[in-house]
Design an enzyme around this catalytic site. Structure first.
Site, short mmCIF file in Angstrom:
data_model
loop_
_atom_site.label_atom_id
_atom_site.label_comp_id
_atom_site.label_asym_id
_atom_site.label_seq_id
_atom_site.Cartn_x
_atom_site.Cartn_y
_atom_site.Cartn_z
N GLU A 244 0.86 -1.19 0.00
CA GLU A 244 0.00 0.00 0.00
C GLU A 244 0.88 1.23 0.00
O GLU A 244 2.05 1.15 0.37
CB GLU A 244 -0.85 0.03 1.29
CG GLU A 244 -1.77 -1.15 1.46
CD GLU A 244 -2.12 -1.41 2.93
OE1 GLU A 244 -1.66 -0.66 3.80
OE2 GLU A 244 -2.83 -2.40 3.19
N LYS A 246 2.54 4.44 1.52
CA LYS A 246 2.79 4.91 2.88
C LYS A 246 2.42 6.38 2.91
O LYS A 246 3.09 7.22 2.31
CB LYS A 246 4.27 4.71 3.27
CG LYS A 246 4.54 5.13 4.72
CD LYS A 246 5.96 4.78 5.13
CE LYS A 246 6.19 4.87 6.63
NZ LYS A 246 5.78 6.10 7.26
N ARG A 251 -1.67 8.83 12.11
CA ARG A 251 -2.38 7.58 12.34
C ARG A 251 -3.67 7.84 13.11
O ARG A 251 -3.71 8.71 13.99
CB ARG A 251 -1.44 6.68 13.16
CG ARG A 251 -1.88 5.24 13.32
CD ARG A 251 -1.51 4.47 12.08
NE ARG A 251 -1.80 3.05 12.22
CZ ARG A 251 -0.92 2.14 12.61
NH1 ARG A 251 0.31 2.51 12.93
NH2 ARG A 251 -1.25 0.87 12.67
N ARG A 266 -2.62 8.33 17.49
CA ARG A 266 -1.62 7.28 17.69
C ARG A 266 -1.25 7.10 19.15
O ARG A 266 -0.93 6.00 19.59
CB ARG A 266 -0.42 7.71 16.87
CG ARG A 266 0.71 6.82 16.97
CD ARG A 266 1.78 7.32 16.06
NE ARG A 266 2.88 6.44 16.21
CZ ARG A 266 3.59 5.97 15.20
NH1 ARG A 266 3.33 6.35 13.98
NH2 ARG A 266 4.56 5.15 15.43
N GLU A 295 -4.65 6.06 8.24
CA GLU A 295 -3.80 7.27 8.28
C GLU A 295 -4.59 8.39 7.62
O GLU A 295 -5.15 8.21 6.54
CB GLU A 295 -2.50 6.99 7.51
CG GLU A 295 -1.52 8.13 7.49
CD GLU A 295 -0.41 8.00 8.55
OE1 GLU A 295 -0.46 7.08 9.40
OE2 GLU A 295 0.49 8.85 8.52
N PHE A 334 -6.68 1.23 6.35
CA PHE A 334 -5.97 0.06 5.85
C PHE A 334 -6.15 -1.19 6.72
O PHE A 334 -5.61 -2.24 6.42
CB PHE A 334 -4.48 0.34 5.60
CG PHE A 334 -3.78 1.08 6.70
CD1 PHE A 334 -3.48 0.46 7.89
CD2 PHE A 334 -3.42 2.41 6.52
CE1 PHE A 334 -2.83 1.15 8.90
CE2 PHE A 334 -2.76 3.11 7.53
CZ PHE A 334 -2.46 2.47 8.73
N ARG A 406 6.25 -3.78 17.11
CA ARG A 406 6.96 -3.32 15.92
C ARG A 406 7.72 -4.51 15.38
O ARG A 406 8.79 -4.85 15.88
CB ARG A 406 7.91 -2.18 16.29
CG ARG A 406 8.55 -1.49 15.11
CD ARG A 406 9.60 -0.51 15.56
NE ARG A 406 9.05 0.68 16.19
CZ ARG A 406 8.50 1.68 15.52
NH1 ARG A 406 8.40 1.63 14.21
NH2 ARG A 406 8.03 2.73 16.16
N LYS A 412 8.33 -0.83 6.18
CA LYS A 412 8.19 0.44 5.46
C LYS A 412 9.35 0.62 4.49
O LYS A 412 10.49 0.32 4.84
CB LYS A 412 8.12 1.60 6.45
CG LYS A 412 9.20 1.60 7.50
CD LYS A 412 8.94 2.65 8.57
CE LYS A 412 9.93 2.48 9.71
NZ LYS A 412 9.64 3.25 10.89
P1 AMP Z 1 7.03 5.26 10.95
O1 AMP Z 1 6.21 6.33 11.64
O2 AMP Z 1 8.11 5.81 10.10
O3 AMP Z 1 7.48 4.19 11.94
O4 AMP Z 1 6.08 4.49 9.92
C1 AMP Z 1 4.95 3.78 10.30
C2 AMP Z 1 3.74 4.66 10.17
O5 AMP Z 1 3.39 4.87 8.82
C3 AMP Z 1 2.49 4.06 10.75
O6 AMP Z 1 2.45 4.17 12.14
C4 AMP Z 1 1.40 4.87 10.07
O7 AMP Z 1 1.16 6.05 10.82
C5 AMP Z 1 2.03 5.28 8.76
N1 AMP Z 1 1.38 4.70 7.57
C6 AMP Z 1 1.17 5.36 6.42
N2 AMP Z 1 0.60 4.59 5.51
C7 AMP Z 1 0.43 3.36 6.07
C8 AMP Z 1 -0.11 2.11 5.59
N3 AMP Z 1 -0.58 1.95 4.36
N4 AMP Z 1 -0.11 1.07 6.47
C9 AMP Z 1 0.39 1.20 7.72
N5 AMP Z 1 0.90 2.36 8.21
C10 AMP Z 1 0.93 3.43 7.40
#
Ligand code: AMP
Length: 546
Positions: A244, A246, A251, A266, A295, A334, A406, A412
């Site tokens: 998907e 990002k 969140r 979040r 998100e 999602f 996590r 990601k």
């Molecule tokens: P990070 O904040 O860099 O750890 O990346 C994870 C975060 O990406 C998640 O906590 C979501 O807030 C965000 N996110 C954006 N798009 C998505 C998606 N398609 N699925 C899951 N998380 C997503």
């Protein structure tokens, strides 16, 4: 249980190092508690005042605590602050101040865990213009009845850091040991109930009861998190991936039941009133009672706007209506965690996705590519970047939804800038025209036991405006001062970029960041969600392999 007995247990944990020994101390204590004390004991021992899902907050800063202690000890606030500064530990400082008082006073009532619980609820419920006076009254009574040792742990509990090193893992094992159930069952129940205190009560009833725990609407569960990784690696593990975009927004977790809708951030804080437009869209998108994960992004002319625009909307408490016109938000759902009374988190992602598609209008469901072809996934990644998104998320279609974890079930993929989320634990006064604000910040990561471990200082990358913002965010959280250095409550999370992770004897964790640079405040993240020392070790190993 008397708060004194609780404090003695805290003290013995503080003097114990090995995890197994600590688990045994907690396990033995748990077995002897009644139903009323059990959840309180567990929450307090983990340094938390309310269940993780709860919206209640005691809302007490260091100054209120220091004022109350000054009053009770018959000193002025300056004397308290200087004792704290000398010891560097607010808990021990309070203990020594109360010890002097104790020699003079003869009457005080003993405190129980129940009294503390009652007063915390009172503090959380106290609002309005007279609230500070009422809070002061409660705090004076609490410290007035506390022995020196109780004062140490009461102060730390109020300030949000107990410093005894009981992490979720230790508590989970202790509960399992005390009630003869498996740690896995405790973990399972915790993911759905989001409060280890309540889980312990259920553990009393055995393993099956733990596996039968359901998610409940309006008790938000922790969000599932992602790691960094590569498409190749994930494909070789899973064979087929769900990919998907990002989205670079914020969140959310949307709950709807019995005609009521609520939105959580979040950090699991309720934000229904800040984004009523998004709530309305999701309400209209499904006839079901439901819990959704997604998100929300800001859009203009069909393209996503930077993350800051969304945060601006989440932060707003007043004048929400005029900002709805200015910044258009759009939810991208999602995942689905619960529907019409049925908990879905144990289903494989592919099945959850089918349930999601069947239940929610596709206008707001994040498009998904299911593919085992690396080139096809790479193409999606490039399209995501061209369309102004952050990258892609690749997910194992067989994975359950694991709240708060996590893991490598979600990965990601974004352009290669190394960034890291850390919490500020200290700041240093600036120089010259910045002498009245902070100019550099000590950043810490999270240890296994829930303690914060310093990793680096950051002083570059801040605009004047950002420094002002940092000062405003930190100045109410000062715990103690030591020369030019100010220790603060670990609350503010920042994202920093860096060139490399290096081994360093200067920090207790053994690592430091090379060329750290401030990128942005992460108001959407809580300190429990930052990078752990283990993840830093992994990053270090990966970097050495490169
Ligand atoms: P990070 O904040 O860099 O750890 O990346 C994870 C975060 O990406 C998640 O906590 C979501 O807030 C965000 N996110 C954006 N798009 C998505 C998606 N398609 N699925 C899951 N998380 C997503």
């Amino acid at each position: 249980m008397d708060f004194l007995a609780f404090s003695r247990i805290c003290e013995s944990l503080e003097n114990t190092n090995g995890r197994l020994d600590m688990t045994a101390i907690v396990r033995d204590a748990l077995s002897s508690l009644d139903e009323a004390d059990l959840p309180l004991f567990i929450r307090y021992l983990m340094g938390r005042t309310f269940p993780d899902w709860s919206q209640e907050k005691i809302g007490i800063g260091p100054n209120s605590v220091y004022d109350a202690v000054a009053y009770v000890a018959g000193r002025d606030r300056r004397a308290v602050v200087s004792t704290v500064n000398r010891s560097g530990d607010p808990g021990r400082a309070v203990e020594s101040l109360l010890a002097k008082k104790e020699q003079m006073s003869f009457f005080s009532e003993s405190l129980t865990l129940g009294d503390i619980g009652h007063d915390f609820t009172l503090l959380a419920a106290t609002g309005g213009s007279k609230s500070q006076k009422e809070k002061d009254r409660v705090l004076r009574r609490l410290f007035g009845n506390a022995s020196p040792l109780e004062g140490r742990y009461l102060a730390r509990l109020l300030l949000g850091e107990l410093r005894i090193g009981i992490g979720e893992g230790t508590m989970r094992d202790a509960i399992a040991g005390a009630f003869s159930v498996s740690p896995a069952a405790v973990e399972h129940a915790y993911q759905a109930a989001n409060d280890l205190g309540e889980v312990a009560l259920i553990a009393h009833r055995g393993e099956d009861a733990l596996y039968a725990v359901h998610i409940e609407p309006f008790r938000p569960v922790k969000m599932m998190l992602a790691k960094q990784g590569t498409v190749t690696e994930m494909l070789s593990e899973a064979g087929v991936l769900a990919a998907e975009y990002k989205y670079d927004g914020t969140r959310f977790q949307f709950h709807k039941a019995g005609g009521i809708c609520r939105m959580y951030s979040r950090k699991l804080e309720e934000v229904t009133h800040a984004i009523p437009d998004v709530v309305e869209m999701l309400d209209a998108a499904t006839p079901h009672d439901i819990i959704l994960d997604g998100e929300v992004i800001a859009v203009r002319d069909g393209r996503p706007l930077p993350f800051q625009y969304v945060l601006r909307r989440f932060r707003r408490k007043h004048d929400v209506a005029s900002h709805i016109e200015e910044i258009t938000l759009r939810p991208n759902v999602f995942d689905i965690l619960w529907i019409d009374g049925e908990t879905l988190i144990d289903l494989p992602f592919a099945q959850r996705r089918e349930r999601l598609d069947a239940a929610v209008s596709d206008a707001y469901v994040a498009p998904q590519l299911v593919s085992g072809d690396e080139e096809e996934i790479d193409l999606l990644y490039r399209t995501a970047l061209d369309d102004g998104h952050e990258g892609i998320m690749i997910k194992n279609p067989r994975s359950p939804y694991t709240p708060g974890v996590r893991g490598k079930l979600w990965v990601k993929i974004k352009p290669a800038v190394d960034t890291i989320d850390l919490v500020i634990t200290a700041a240093e006064w600036g120089e010259g025209k910045r002498a009245h604000i902070f100019g550099s910040f000590l950043l810490s990561c999270l240890g296994d036991d829930g303690s914060f471990i310093p990793l680096s200082k950051v002083a570059t990358g801040f605009s004047d405006e950002a420094l002002q913002e940092m000062y405003a965010a930190l100045s109410g959280n000062i715990l103690s001062e030591e020369g030019k250095m100010v220790h603060v409550e670990p609350e503010i999370v920042v994202e920093v970029g860096y060139a490399e992770i290096q081994r360093s004897p200067n920090y207790t964790g053994g690592f430091a960041l090379r060329f750290p640079r401030f990128i942005r405040l992460r108001e959407d993240k809580s300190p429990e969600e930052i990078e752990t020392l283990r993840m830093i070790e992994e990053r270090f190993a990966a970097q050495s392999a490169r």
